[in-house]
Structure formats: structure tokens, C-alpha cells
Design an enzyme around this catalytic site. Structure first.
Site, PDB file in Angstrom:
ATOM      1  N   ASN A 160     -13.779   1.485  42.855  1.00 59.92           N
ATOM      2  CA  ASN A 160     -12.798   2.568  42.700  1.00 59.92           C
ATOM      3  C   ASN A 160     -12.611   3.268  44.038  1.00 59.92           C
ATOM      4  OD1 ASN A 160     -11.052   4.405  41.300  1.00 59.92           O
ATOM      5  ND2 ASN A 160     -12.709   5.908  41.266  1.00 59.92           N
ATOM      6  N   SER A 184     -13.514   8.072  49.510  1.00 57.82           N
ATOM      7  CA  SER A 184     -14.710   7.270  49.228  1.00 57.82           C
ATOM      8  C   SER A 184     -14.334   6.037  48.418  1.00 57.82           C
ATOM      9  CB  SER A 184     -15.717   8.080  48.392  1.00 57.82           C
ATOM     10  OG  SER A 184     -16.054   9.295  49.025  1.00 57.82           O
ATOM     11  N   ILE A 190     -10.389   7.673  32.200  1.00 57.52           N
ATOM     12  CA  ILE A 190     -11.849   7.635  32.106  1.00 57.52           C
ATOM     13  C   ILE A 190     -12.206   6.438  31.232  1.00 57.52           C
ATOM     14  CG2 ILE A 190     -13.864   8.830  31.157  1.00 57.52           C
ATOM     15  CD1 ILE A 190     -12.502  11.454  32.048  1.00 57.52           C
ATOM     16  N   HIS A 233     -11.638   7.038  45.590  1.00 53.75           N
ATOM     17  CA  HIS A 233     -11.545   8.442  45.159  1.00 53.75           C
ATOM     18  C   HIS A 233     -11.258   9.316  46.373  1.00 53.75           C
ATOM     19  CE1 HIS A 233     -12.195  11.972  42.704  1.00 53.75           C
ATOM     20  NE2 HIS A 233     -12.893  12.468  43.703  1.00 53.75           N
ATOM     21  N   GLU A 263      -7.131   6.019  53.128  1.00 55.54           N
ATOM     22  CA  GLU A 263      -7.321   5.193  51.929  1.00 55.54           C
ATOM     23  C   GLU A 263      -6.818   3.784  52.176  1.00 55.54           C
ATOM     24  OE1 GLU A 263      -6.140   6.771  48.132  1.00 55.54           O
ATOM     25  OE2 GLU A 263      -6.411   8.841  48.769  1.00 55.54           O
ATOM     26  N   ASP A 306     -16.770   8.924  38.822  1.00 58.38           N
ATOM     27  CA  ASP A 306     -16.789   9.098  40.284  1.00 58.38           C
ATOM     28  C   ASP A 306     -18.219   9.216  40.811  1.00 58.38           C
ATOM     29  OD1 ASP A 306     -13.983   9.109  40.298  1.00 58.38           O
ATOM     30  OD2 ASP A 306     -13.909  11.274  39.990  1.00 58.38           O
TER      31      ASP A 306
HETATM   32  C1  GRF Z   1      -5.046   7.835  45.462  1.00 62.66           C
HETATM   33  O1  GRF Z   1      -5.143   9.062  46.130  1.00 62.66           O
HETATM   34  C2  GRF Z   1      -6.392   7.393  44.974  1.00 62.66           C
HETATM   35  O2  GRF Z   1      -7.420   7.745  45.833  1.00 62.66           O
HETATM   36  C3  GRF Z   1      -6.504   8.154  43.681  1.00 62.66           C
HETATM   37  O3  GRF Z   1      -5.211   8.114  43.128  1.00 62.66           O
HETATM   38  C4  GRF Z   1      -4.258   7.989  44.183  1.00 62.66           C
HETATM   39  C5  GRF Z   1      -3.440   6.781  43.871  1.00 62.66           C
HETATM   40  O4  GRF Z   1      -2.389   6.611  44.803  1.00 62.66           O
HETATM   41  N1  GRF Z   1      -7.524   7.579  42.846  1.00 62.66           N
HETATM   42  P1  GRF Z   1      -1.550   5.267  44.815  1.00 62.66           P
HETATM   43  O5  GRF Z   1      -1.051   5.032  43.401  1.00 62.66           O
HETATM   44  O6  GRF Z   1      -2.454   4.171  45.269  1.00 62.66           O
HETATM   45  O7  GRF Z   1      -0.437   5.516  45.761  1.00 62.66           O
END
Ligand code: GRF
Length: 225
Positions: A113, A142, A98, A115, A180, A151
Site C-alpha cells: 500500500n 510511505s 478498509i 500512504h 509517491e 496503515d
Molecule cells: C494517493 O495520495 C495515495 O497515497 C493515497 O490515495 C491517493 C491516491 O491518488 N492512498 P491516485 O488515485 O493514485 O492519484
């Protein structure tokens, strides 16, 4: 944005395995993502992502949070480290800290970021577990600008995935993670190409229009975005 525009200098912050970092490294190498990753900085010396950066020939640094007496002192050390690399964008890629208001305000409008939930649903930790416990049928990821609300900054891009009855935390995590890895390079590209900004009133702007809802990336539209 044209061929003569220099790539955007970027610093990426991580805490762990760095699979999102890898997707960004790969997009620079294979998809002409117009950024220069100046450094990868971790708050954990053992973060696996540091090795990924090493392998790609990217400068790494560790600012170990456990060596600082309080959040403000750590954030100042982190900011000092980041400033050495003069980034135009700071990318939080699994950075599990944080951040203080002062740090966030310093990078306002130039920090993104990722999330693993459909914000504003499920801010905070253990999102996959919490989605399963809620009985919800939909989950996702997101990308948002970072503001003081954890977030809570304007969401610019999301992808949804279904939640199946037989899902476990592991299967759901994997389904979200796949998305992601598609989303983060795309949002970073928008920013690097100066299509995406945060305006003075704290709203995200894409292609000159204030965003009232995030762009939802569906699998079929990936190639055209
Ligand atoms: C991911 O799920 C991201 O969304 C979250 O932490 C995780 C990190 O995974 N904030 P990585 O280290 O990128 O594999």
C-alpha cells in the site's frame, strides 16, 4: 532475476484518479519494471484510473462496494475477482477501503500500500490537512506491506518533503504526490526482483537483511537505487 525470468503478475486496486497507477504503467513501459499488470480493479465505477488502464490496454474490472451488504461479502467478491488474474502481488494504489482480516491474511506478504504520510505518523484519512494543522515541518509518503492494522504494516520505503509556511492542502498534496510517483515503482521493482519480502515473523526483508527502519529515498539517490 535475469532476462529469462517472467514478469511478476500484478493486480492493482484503485478507487480514484489513478495517478499512482499511471506512474506504474509508465515504469513498465519506459523503465523495464519487470511486472505484468494483469488487471486494474476499482470499487468505484467512475474511478478515473479505469480510463488510464483502458488507454494502456490493461484489463479492468469493477467490484462496486455499494452493491454489497457488508464488508466481508464485498471483500470475498473482490478476492474472487482478483484470483481470476492469479497475481503474485496486489498493489493498493489509492484504494480507499478498509479490508477485512480474512482478505488481508490471504494476501499477507504479497500486498503493498502507499500512504501519504511518514508512517507511523498520520495513519488514516486527510493526512495533508492534518499535517498542516499540526504545524509540523516535515511530511512525506510511505510504502508498506499490508497487515491487519490499518496503515500499520512494516514500512519499506519513505520519502520526506518539507512543509512550507505558505503551504495549502493543494500545494502540499502536489509535493507529496510527486514523491509517491517515484517511490511506488521502486518498491514494486524490489518485490518483483525478489529483493523484498515479508518474513514469517512479519518483518520486511530487503536484500536478505531484516529491515529495522525503512529506506528513505532522497532526491539525489533516486538514480542509484
Ligand atoms: C494517493 O495520495 C495515495 O497515497 C493515497 O490515495 C491517493 C491516491 O491518488 N492512498 P491516485 O488515485 O493514485 O492519484
Amino acid at each position: 532475476m535475469n532476462a529469462a525470468t517472467p514478469p511478476l503478475p500484478v493486480v492493482i486496486l484503485i478507487s480514484g484518479r489513478g495517478s499512482n497507477l499511471q506512474s506504474i504503467i509508465d515504469a513498465v513501459a519506459n523503465d523495464n519494471l519487470p511486472i505484468e499488470i494483469r488487471a486494474v480493479i476499482s470499487n468505484r465505477p467512475a474511478a478515473g484510473g479505469l480510463q488510464r488502464a483502458d488507454r494502456a490496454g490493461i484489463t479492468t474490472a469493477v467490484v462496486d462496494h455499494s452493491l454489497y451488504s457488508d464488508r466481508a461479502t464485498f471483500d470475498q467478491a473482490l478476492q474472487d475477482c482478483i484470483e481470476c488474474f492469479q497475481p503474485g502481488l496486489v498493489v493498493l494504489a489509492g484504494f480507499m477501503r478498509i479490508l477485512t482480516a480474512g482478505f488481508v491474511s490471504h494476501y499477507q506478504g504479497r500486498m503493498l500500500n502507499i500512504h501519504p504520510s511518514l508512517l507511523p505518523e498520520f495513519p488514516g484519512l486527510n493526512t495533508h490537512q492534518r499535517v498542516l494543522e499540526s504545524g509540523g515541518k516535515q511530511h512525506g509518503v510511505s510504502i508498506h506491506f499490508v497487515t491487519e492494522a490499518v496503515d500499520g504494516g512494516p514500512v519499506v520505503l519513505q520519502a520526506r518533503v518539507p512543509v512550507h509556511q505558505q503551504d495549502t492542502v493543494e500545494t502540499l498534496t502536489a509535493r507529496v504526490l510527486e514523491q509517491e510517483h517515484r517511490l511506488y515503482p521502486l518498491a514494486i521493482r524490489w518485490f518483483a526482483e525478489q529483493r523484498l519480502q515479508l518474513d514469517d515473523t512479519g518483518n520486511a526483508v530487503l536484500d536478505g537483511a531484516r529491515m529495522t527502519t525503512p529506506v528513505i529515498l532522497i532526491p539525489e539517490s533516486a538514480a542509484s537505487c
